[in-house]
Design an enzyme around this catalytic site. Structure first.
Site, short mmCIF file in Angstrom:
data_model
loop_
_atom_site.label_atom_id
_atom_site.label_comp_id
_atom_site.label_asym_id
_atom_site.label_seq_id
_atom_site.Cartn_x
_atom_site.Cartn_y
_atom_site.Cartn_z
N GLY A 116 33.88 -1.91 35.67
CA GLY A 116 33.95 -2.82 36.70
C GLY A 116 32.41 -2.76 37.15
O GLY A 116 31.74 -1.88 37.11
N CYS A 117 32.11 -3.69 38.38
CA CYS A 117 30.97 -3.65 39.10
C CYS A 117 31.21 -3.86 40.51
O CYS A 117 32.01 -4.60 40.84
CB CYS A 117 30.06 -4.84 38.50
SG CYS A 117 30.96 -6.65 38.71
N GLY A 118 30.40 -3.50 41.22
CA GLY A 118 30.47 -3.63 42.64
C GLY A 118 31.83 -3.03 43.03
O GLY A 118 32.30 -2.12 42.99
#
Length: 273
Positions: A116-118
């Site tokens: 995932g990101c952020g």
């Protein structure tokens, strides 16, 4: 702490064509444009983060970021800061104590392998929403002083006056007198620079108020709490998460602070008419 003379300027002047009512006006002109430079932070030789920032007051930025992000506990945990232009950007090399380095390495290991990101990964939430200690008590500050300081904030933004592209974070005394101001293309960067400047000058943030020329997001309240200031005034609106954090951290949070008016969201006891 060392800073080379070869750092980029905080702005450049570029040729432009001004358009009015769909047509060129008076041929070519010149405009001041804020500089935006990749700035990489390294701790004890280990790369940690790269941000786009205005290449000014980078020692303040490094120290403020280190404090507000919980990488160090106090300014004395930093043994040295070197600023080195490299590859079209700037590398800020921060030497921290061995105890802080071990904690940072443990944090990096905990983050390794996550997807995932952020904020997309749930596992990142405890890191982002880390608890902050309540700010210390202080005598109440006159509302008139807060509004005076906010009025002076815009007038004191040198780089914004030149370019129209930067945010500012400032610290003012309880009487509303501006004492420190830092600017950057990023609002978070400007606040980190202010936190670092306060620490480097030995000023206690709790002895005054923090002002920002932006909205009051969660991160802005978080950084203000880490600095220990009990009043945060913003030109624009806060978010609901920011209001909740200000409530638990003991910060008087003001939004829409413009001219002679503002909206107070939390801790009215920190202000006096």
């Amino acid at each position: 702490m060392s800073t080379p003379d070869s750092l980029p300027a905080d702005h450049v002047r570029l040729p432009v064509i001004r358009l009015r009512e769909g047509a060129a006006e008076g041929g070519r002109a010149e405009d001041a444009v804020a500089e935006e430079t990749p700035v990489a932070l390294e701790y004890n030789g280990i790369s940690h983060a790269t941000m786009l920032a205005t290449p000014a007051d980078l020692e303040d930025f490094a120290l403020g970021f280190s404090l507000s992000e919980g990488i160090i506990d106090r300014p004395g945990d930093v043994r040295g800061i070197d600023v080195a232009p490299q590859c079209g950007g700037v590398v800020v090399q921060v030497e921290i104590s061995s105890a802080c380095e071990m904690r940072l390495k443990a944090r990096r290991r905990a983050m390794a392998g996550r997807t995932g990101c952020g904020l997309c990964g749930v596992e990142t939430l405890p890191e982002v929403l880390r608890p902050v200690a309540p700010v210390p008590e202080a005598p109440p500050i006159p509302v008139s002083a807060v509004l005076r300081a906010m009025r002076d904030l815009r007038a004191s933004q040198r780089l914004h006056a030149l370019t129209g592209a930067t945010h500012a974070a400032a610290w003012a005394a309880p009487d509303g007198r501006l004492a420190l101001l830092r600017e950057d293309v990023g609002r978070h960067n400007a606040l980190d620079k202010l936190v670092g400047a306060l620490a480097r000058q030995g000023r206690a943030a709790a002895d005054g108020m923090v002002l920002v020329s932006s909205r009051a997001s969660f991160e802005m309240v978080q950084k203000t709490a880490a600095a220990g200031a009990g009043v945060l005034a913003a030109v624009s609106a806060p978010t609901a998460l920011a209001v909740r954090l200000a409530g638990t951290a003991g910060i008087a949070l003001l939004g829409f602070a413009r001219g002679d008016s503002a909206t107070l969201y939390t801790h009215p006891e920190r202000l006096v008419a």
